[in-house]
Design a protein around this motif. Structure first.
Motif, PDB file in Angstrom:
ATOM      1  N   LYS A   3       0.973  -1.299   0.086  1.00  0.00           N
ATOM      2  CA  LYS A   3      -0.043  -0.079  -0.051  1.00  0.00           C
ATOM      3  C   LYS A   3       0.913   1.250   0.232  1.00  0.00           C
ATOM      4  CE  LYS A   3      -3.788  -2.322   2.122  1.00  0.00           C
ATOM      5  NZ  LYS A   3      -3.391  -3.739   2.257  1.00  0.00           N
ATOM      6  N   GLN A   4       1.994   1.141   0.542  1.00  0.00           N
ATOM      7  CA  GLN A   4       3.002   2.468   0.706  1.00  0.00           C
ATOM      8  C   GLN A   4       3.474   2.688  -0.638  1.00  0.00           C
ATOM      9  OE1 GLN A   4       5.878   1.712   3.632  1.00  0.00           O
ATOM     10  NE2 GLN A   4       4.832   3.043   5.069  1.00  0.00           N
ATOM     11  N   TYR A  26      -4.607   1.420   3.826  1.00  0.00           N
ATOM     12  CA  TYR A  26      -3.306   1.278   4.779  1.00  0.00           C
ATOM     13  C   TYR A  26      -3.702   1.584   6.312  1.00  0.00           C
ATOM     14  CZ  TYR A  26       1.629   1.955   6.574  1.00  0.00           C
ATOM     15  OH  TYR A  26       2.791   1.752   7.341  1.00  0.00           O
ATOM     16  N   THR A  30      -3.240  -1.839   9.048  1.00  0.00           N
ATOM     17  CA  THR A  30      -2.001  -1.513   9.902  1.00  0.00           C
ATOM     18  C   THR A  30      -2.245  -1.181  11.386  1.00  0.00           C
ATOM     19  OG1 THR A  30      -0.932  -0.485   8.032  1.00  0.00           O
ATOM     20  CG2 THR A  30       0.023   0.052  10.298  1.00  0.00           C
TER      21      THR A  30
END
Length: 123
Positions: A3-4, A26, A30
């Motif tokens: 996702k980053q 994200y 997370t």
């Protein structure tokens, strides 16, 4: 694709809706912890990810005693520390002891709206 990486690409090419969707995903996926809070905070600041920054700040506010003892903020830029201090000062607790302020409520609504919008687009 992590996702980053999607957030980075969307940020680079100014694809706002993709960046918001990837950031919301994200944040949702997370688990912010004492071990990754500073990294997530610095990443959120560098990519201007308001939802992620808010999630990390909420975590730090909820765990402020442990965070103060176990996390080093030496490498955190001054403007981010100022945001943390201001956030801590302006935080209010609801009946469950969760930090809530008007901005948090608006960001949550925005995050929910983004998810609903993306569901409509996918149909």
């Amino acid at each position: 694709m992590p996702k980053q990486d999607i957030i980075d690409a969307a940020d680079k090419y100014s694809i706002v809706n993709l960046k918001l969707e990837a950031e919301a995903a994200y944040v949702k996926s997370t688990d912010i912890s004492l071990n990754n809070a500073v990294d997530n905070l610095l990443y959120a600041d560098s990519r201007n990810c308001a939802l992620l920054k808010e999630a990390v700040m909420n975590f730090l506010a909820d765990n402020h005693n442990e965070a103060a003892e176990k996390i080093s903020f030496d490498d955190v830029p001054g403007h981010v520390v100022k945001h943390l201090i201001a956030f801590g000062r302006n935080s209010k607790k609801d009946a469950n002891g969760t930090n809530v302020d008007e901005l948090t409520a608006l960001r949550r609504k925005l995050g929910n709206w983004v998810w609903k919008l993306m569901d409509l687009v996918r149909q």
